[in-house]
Design a protein around this motif. Sequence first.
Motif, PDB file in Angstrom:
ATOM      1  N   SER A   1       0.763  -1.436   0.105  1.00 30.47           N
ATOM      2  CA  SER A   1      -0.190  -0.086   0.197  1.00 30.47           C
ATOM      3  C   SER A   1       1.070   1.360   0.416  1.00 30.47           C
ATOM      4  CB  SER A   1      -0.896  -0.279   0.797  1.00 30.47           C
ATOM      5  OG  SER A   1      -0.473   0.160   2.667  1.00 30.47           O
ATOM      6  N   VAL A   2       0.288   2.374  -0.075  1.00 29.67           N
ATOM      7  CA  VAL A   2       0.618   3.641  -0.939  1.00 29.67           C
ATOM      8  C   VAL A   2       1.123   3.354   1.459  1.00 29.67           C
ATOM      9  CG1 VAL A   2       1.127   6.479  -1.093  1.00 29.67           C
ATOM     10  CG2 VAL A   2      -0.087   4.814  -2.208  1.00 29.67           C
ATOM     11  N   SER A   3       0.730   3.642   1.637  1.00 27.88           N
ATOM     12  CA  SER A   3       1.357   4.270   3.520  1.00 27.88           C
ATOM     13  C   SER A   3       2.751   3.260   3.634  1.00 27.88           C
ATOM     14  CB  SER A   3       0.550   4.174   4.729  1.00 27.88           C
ATOM     15  OG  SER A   3      -0.193   3.234   4.280  1.00 27.88           O
ATOM     16  N   ASN A   4       2.101   1.816   3.964  1.00 30.66           N
ATOM     17  CA  ASN A   4       3.653   1.280   3.607  1.00 30.66           C
ATOM     18  C   ASN A   4       4.616   1.837   3.021  1.00 30.66           C
ATOM     19  OD1 ASN A   4       4.565  -0.979   4.574  1.00 30.66           O
ATOM     20  ND2 ASN A   4       3.970  -2.608   3.647  1.00 30.66           N
ATOM     21  N   PHE A   5       4.585   1.893   1.872  1.00 26.61           N
ATOM     22  CA  PHE A   5       6.066   2.076   0.852  1.00 26.61           C
ATOM     23  C   PHE A   5       6.290   3.602   1.111  1.00 26.61           C
ATOM     24  CE2 PHE A   5       7.823   4.942  -2.684  1.00 26.61           C
ATOM     25  CZ  PHE A   5       8.676   3.868  -2.684  1.00 26.61           C
ATOM     26  N   GLU A   6       5.495   4.801   2.340  1.00 31.29           N
ATOM     27  CA  GLU A   6       6.115   6.177   2.507  1.00 31.29           C
ATOM     28  C   GLU A   6       6.525   4.808   3.426  1.00 31.29           C
ATOM     29  OE1 GLU A   6       2.567   7.996   2.936  1.00 31.29           O
ATOM     30  OE2 GLU A   6       2.957   8.720   0.764  1.00 31.29           O
ATOM     31  N   GLN A   7       6.132   4.500   4.416  1.00 27.53           N
ATOM     32  CA  GLN A   7       6.712   3.838   5.604  1.00 27.53           C
ATOM     33  C   GLN A   7       8.066   3.429   5.580  1.00 27.53           C
ATOM     34  OE1 GLN A   7       4.464   1.673   8.595  1.00 27.53           O
ATOM     35  NE2 GLN A   7       6.230   1.755   9.989  1.00 27.53           N
ATOM     36  N   ARG A   8       8.347   2.252   4.915  1.00 26.23           N
ATOM     37  CA  ARG A   8       9.953   1.911   4.395  1.00 26.23           C
ATOM     38  C   ARG A   8      10.873   2.593   3.753  1.00 26.23           C
ATOM     39  NH1 ARG A   8      10.264  -3.259   2.984  1.00 26.23           N
ATOM     40  NH2 ARG A   8      11.338  -3.338   2.335  1.00 26.23           N
ATOM     41  N   ASP A   9      10.286   4.409   2.862  1.00 29.96           N
ATOM     42  CA  ASP A   9      10.918   4.800   2.896  1.00 29.96           C
ATOM     43  C   ASP A   9      11.339   5.697   3.125  1.00 29.96           C
ATOM     44  OD1 ASP A   9      12.550   5.243   0.242  1.00 29.96           O
ATOM     45  OD2 ASP A   9      11.534   6.669   0.158  1.00 29.96           O
ATOM     46  N   ARG A  10      11.101   6.331   5.095  1.00 28.35           N
ATOM     47  CA  ARG A  10      11.150   7.152   5.804  1.00 28.35           C
ATOM     48  C   ARG A  10      13.124   7.020   6.281  1.00 28.35           C
ATOM     49  NH1 ARG A  10      10.418   5.402  11.484  1.00 28.35           N
ATOM     50  NH2 ARG A  10      10.772   3.023  11.277  1.00 28.35           N
ATOM     51  N   LEU A  11      13.159   7.972   6.522  1.00 26.18           N
ATOM     52  CA  LEU A  11      14.537   8.341   7.289  1.00 26.18           C
ATOM     53  C   LEU A  11      14.762   7.755   8.088  1.00 26.18           C
ATOM     54  CD1 LEU A  11      15.766  11.886   5.399  1.00 26.18           C
ATOM     55  CD2 LEU A  11      16.042   8.726   3.913  1.00 26.18           C
ATOM     56  N   ILE A  12      16.479   7.169   8.840  1.00 19.27           N
ATOM     57  CA  ILE A  12      16.082   6.644  10.301  1.00 19.27           C
ATOM     58  C   ILE A  12      17.486   7.484  10.825  1.00 19.27           C
ATOM     59  CG2 ILE A  12      14.273   5.030   9.855  1.00 19.27           C
ATOM     60  CD1 ILE A  12      16.457   2.786   9.253  1.00 19.27           C
ATOM     61  N   ARG A  13      18.037   7.505  12.015  1.00 21.39           N
ATOM     62  CA  ARG A  13      19.028   7.522  12.233  1.00 21.39           C
ATOM     63  C   ARG A  13      19.772   6.276  12.787  1.00 21.39           C
ATOM     64  NH1 ARG A  13      19.524  13.022  15.642  1.00 21.39           N
ATOM     65  NH2 ARG A  13      20.939  12.747  14.717  1.00 21.39           N
ATOM     66  N   LEU A  14      21.544   6.714  13.142  1.00 23.55           N
ATOM     67  CA  LEU A  14      22.328   5.936  13.635  1.00 23.55           C
ATOM     68  C   LEU A  14      21.708   4.582  14.494  1.00 23.55           C
ATOM     69  CD1 LEU A  14      24.635   3.783  12.317  1.00 23.55           C
ATOM     70  CD2 LEU A  14      26.009   6.160  13.675  1.00 23.55           C
ATOM     71  N   THR A  15      21.186   5.348  15.402  1.00 26.20           N
ATOM     72  CA  THR A  15      21.147   4.538  16.700  1.00 26.20           C
ATOM     73  C   THR A  15      19.583   3.969  16.722  1.00 26.20           C
ATOM     74  OG1 THR A  15      19.291   6.415  17.637  1.00 26.20           O
ATOM     75  CG2 THR A  15      21.567   6.605  18.154  1.00 26.20           C
ATOM     76  N   THR A  16      19.095   4.140  15.454  1.00 28.70           N
ATOM     77  CA  THR A  16      17.622   3.097  15.017  1.00 28.70           C
ATOM     78  C   THR A  16      18.158   1.757  14.571  1.00 28.70           C
ATOM     79  OG1 THR A  16      16.363   5.119  14.466  1.00 28.70           O
ATOM     80  CG2 THR A  16      15.257   2.745  14.080  1.00 28.70           C
TER      81      THR A  16
END
Length: 79
Positions: free
Chosen positions: A2-17
């Motif tokens: 889904s679009v929301s799932n795609f947007e969530q997978r393409d978000r940016l994360i920091r090194l601690t994550t």
Amino acid sequence: MSVSNFEQRDRLIRLTTIIGNKKANPPIEPLIDVCKATWYKGIQDGVYPQGIRMSPRVVMWRLSEVLALVNDKQSKLEK
């Protein structure tokens, strides 16, 4: 996907994550269990994805790239 799932997978994360932080409250479990030095050495060697510099002191990674790396390592272990 889904679009929301795609947007969530393409978000940016920091090194601690990615590498976790056991001292945080609550502790952050790592996606990839390596130390900071190993992570940056892996970037130099081409093992881990390059980060995106947001400012002089902030670097972030695409979640989709990190998850692809985790899935690739997991599939190699299963073979």
